[in-house]
Write an enzyme that holds these catalytic residues in place. Sequence first.
Site, PDB file in Angstrom:
ATOM      1  N   ARG A 138       0.837  -1.193   0.000  1.00  0.00           N
ATOM      2  CA  ARG A 138       0.000   0.000   0.000  1.00  0.00           C
ATOM      3  C   ARG A 138       0.880   1.254   0.000  1.00  0.00           C
ATOM      4  O   ARG A 138       1.989   1.263   0.556  1.00  0.00           O
ATOM      5  CB  ARG A 138      -0.940  -0.018   1.196  1.00  0.00           C
ATOM      6  CG  ARG A 138      -0.278   0.177   2.539  1.00  0.00           C
ATOM      7  CD  ARG A 138      -1.270  -0.079   3.657  1.00  0.00           C
ATOM      8  NE  ARG A 138      -0.736   0.312   4.958  1.00  0.00           N
ATOM      9  CZ  ARG A 138      -0.968  -0.340   6.078  1.00  0.00           C
ATOM     10  NH1 ARG A 138      -1.717  -1.424   6.065  1.00  0.00           N
ATOM     11  NH2 ARG A 138      -0.470   0.090   7.215  1.00  0.00           N
ATOM     12  N   GLU A 249      -8.493  -1.774   6.780  1.00  0.00           N
ATOM     13  CA  GLU A 249      -8.617  -2.821   5.772  1.00  0.00           C
ATOM     14  C   GLU A 249     -10.088  -3.115   5.476  1.00  0.00           C
ATOM     15  O   GLU A 249     -10.975  -2.806   6.281  1.00  0.00           O
ATOM     16  CB  GLU A 249      -7.930  -4.117   6.259  1.00  0.00           C
ATOM     17  CG  GLU A 249      -6.435  -3.959   6.533  1.00  0.00           C
ATOM     18  CD  GLU A 249      -5.589  -3.975   5.278  1.00  0.00           C
ATOM     19  OE1 GLU A 249      -6.161  -4.082   4.175  1.00  0.00           O
ATOM     20  OE2 GLU A 249      -4.351  -3.885   5.393  1.00  0.00           O
TER      21      GLU A 249
END
Length: 254
Positions: A138, A249
């Site tokens: 990420r 998440e």
Amino acid sequence: HPLVRWQFLGGIAEDKRRAFLFTNVIDSLGRHYDIPVAVGALAASPRIYAMGMGRPVEEIGAAWMHAIANPIAPVTTASPACQEVIITGEDLRRPGGGVAALPVPVSTPGFDSAPYLTATLCITRDPDRGIQNMGMYRAALKATDRLAVRMVAGTAGAGGYFHWLKYRERKQPMHCAIVIGCAPVVVFTGPQKLAADMDELAVAGALAGAPVRKAKAVTVDLEVPADAEIVIEGIIDTEVLEPEAPFGESNGYV
């Protein structure tokens, strides 16, 4: 993203999950973006993953084993689609320019420390062996010309992290290319734990049944998938670290 998260946490059966395509993208300040955003289009369910693989769910495991055992080397092109538009220099630093021109979502409003690119292929090169690695890490959008990338460390090893350790020992910056929007079989190879000397693009070619096209990056010493939609090229300063996270998440934890 609350709609997307609802699929994972709201009791919807896995087989009923859908990908989302947002075509009228407007941020909290009212800015319109000319790039659509797709979420959940890679692996929201086994059926969606199977569509990206081009084969039934029950054949996915065997397809991976065959591709790893029988890679097809990529081929080089001098006129890649990913370089039809090139933005460099001061154009990266103007307000709303550079990577800030991309519609990078906030996955968990009220919690995330920044907008995060999540479906990335981060390409780095081993300074000892010259072998590239492609991982899915990420990347937090910190400025028009800066991303903070979390290259996960662990006993199994994230290739980019071990490359970073080597460059840091040498006191040298590390070249990095972040690829967004590849064919699914190319994206799927990024998170795989392959042998350190295995070319992920060659495995992707075997999954596709044909060589993947690659090209020389414009500003860094790396090769990138030629038919990607977007490639962000940059330098990782191995003497600099900065805070990363929190980040929410899709399955609910932060």
